[in-house]
Design a protein around this motif. Sequence first.
Motif, short mmCIF file in Angstrom:
data_model
loop_
_atom_site.label_atom_id
_atom_site.label_comp_id
_atom_site.label_asym_id
_atom_site.label_seq_id
_atom_site.Cartn_x
_atom_site.Cartn_y
_atom_site.Cartn_z
N SER A 94 37.95 39.27 32.29
CA SER A 94 37.56 40.64 31.95
C SER A 94 38.76 41.44 31.46
CB SER A 94 36.94 41.34 33.16
OG SER A 94 37.94 41.62 34.14
N VAL A 95 38.47 42.42 30.63
CA VAL A 95 39.53 43.31 30.14
C VAL A 95 40.28 43.94 31.31
CG1 VAL A 95 39.99 45.45 28.89
CG2 VAL A 95 38.37 43.77 27.95
N GLU A 96 39.53 44.35 32.32
CA GLU A 96 40.13 45.02 33.48
C GLU A 96 41.11 44.08 34.21
OE1 GLU A 96 36.54 47.01 32.22
OE2 GLU A 96 36.85 44.91 32.85
N ASP A 97 40.69 42.83 34.42
CA ASP A 97 41.56 41.88 35.11
C ASP A 97 42.78 41.53 34.27
OD1 ASP A 97 40.14 41.77 37.43
OD2 ASP A 97 39.15 39.87 37.00
N TRP A 98 42.57 41.34 32.96
CA TRP A 98 43.68 40.99 32.07
C TRP A 98 44.73 42.09 32.09
CZ3 TRP A 98 47.04 41.38 28.12
CH2 TRP A 98 47.44 40.22 27.45
N GLU A 99 44.28 43.32 31.97
CA GLU A 99 45.22 44.43 31.93
C GLU A 99 45.86 44.68 33.29
OE1 GLU A 99 43.20 47.76 30.15
OE2 GLU A 99 43.25 46.83 28.15
N LEU A 100 45.14 44.35 34.37
CA LEU A 100 45.72 44.50 35.70
C LEU A 100 46.91 43.57 35.90
CD1 LEU A 100 45.62 45.74 38.54
CD2 LEU A 100 44.04 43.89 39.18
#
Length: 233
Positions: A94-100
Motif C-alpha cells: 500500500s502507498v501508506e506502508d511504502w511511505e511509512l
Amino acid sequence: MISQSPNPGRVLVTGGASGLGAAIVAAVREHGGTPIVLDRDISAVSGVPAYQVDVADTAAVTEAVRTAAEEAGGLDAVVTAAGIDRCGRLEDVSVEDWELVVGVNLFGTVSTVRAALPALRASRGRIVTVASTLALKGVSDATAYCASKFGVLGFTQALAAELKGEVGVTQLIPGGMKTRFFDDRTEQYKPQDDSQLNDPQNVANAVLFALSQPAGCEVRELFIAHAEEPSWP
C-alpha cells in the motif's frame, strides 16, 4: 567484546528498545556511557532515560531529541538504529506502508540528526547512521526498504562532507541479524536459515569502535556481517 574502549558518553539511540538498538544500549552501558533511548514502545526499557516517540513524526522526534539533550546536559553521539520494512512487489504494498518505511528509515534518520546537531556540535560528538546491505544492492520485493536505505547512505555521505572537522559521521552497513526485525513478515519473506544471521552484539561492538576513535580520526564506513552473509558482495 571490546575491552579498552573509552567511555562513549551520552549516546542517543533511536529504536533503542529492541534489536540492534537494544544491543547498542547495552554496549554503551557496559563501557560506562549513558544511553538514551527513543522508541515507539519503551515499556521494556529500564534503568536508562527513555522517550516514547515515533521517529516518522518529524515534529515529535525533534521535540524528543531536544528534550533528551537538555535533560542529559548534552549529547556525545547519536545512533539512528530505528528501522522497519514492508515486503512485497511495488503494486502489492500500500502507498501508506511504502511511505511509512521511507518515513521511519530515511526521514526519521534525518529528523533525529537535524535535531541533535546543536548538541553534537557543542560536544564535537559523533553520528552513526544505520543503513543495510540493501543500501548497496537492490532486490525484488523490497523497493521501499532499498529506496530508504540507499537514501540513508547518500544522506550520510553528504553529511560527512558537510560536517567534517565539526562532528564525526560514520555509516554503518550491517547484514542480517538475529533480531525480531523479521517477525511480522509473511513466511516467504522470513529468513529460512538463521545461521547466516549475525549476532546484534557484534554489530553493537562495531558501533562502539567507531565511537571510540580519537579526535581527528573518523571511521567513515563500517560493513559488518556474518561470515556467510549472502547479500555481499
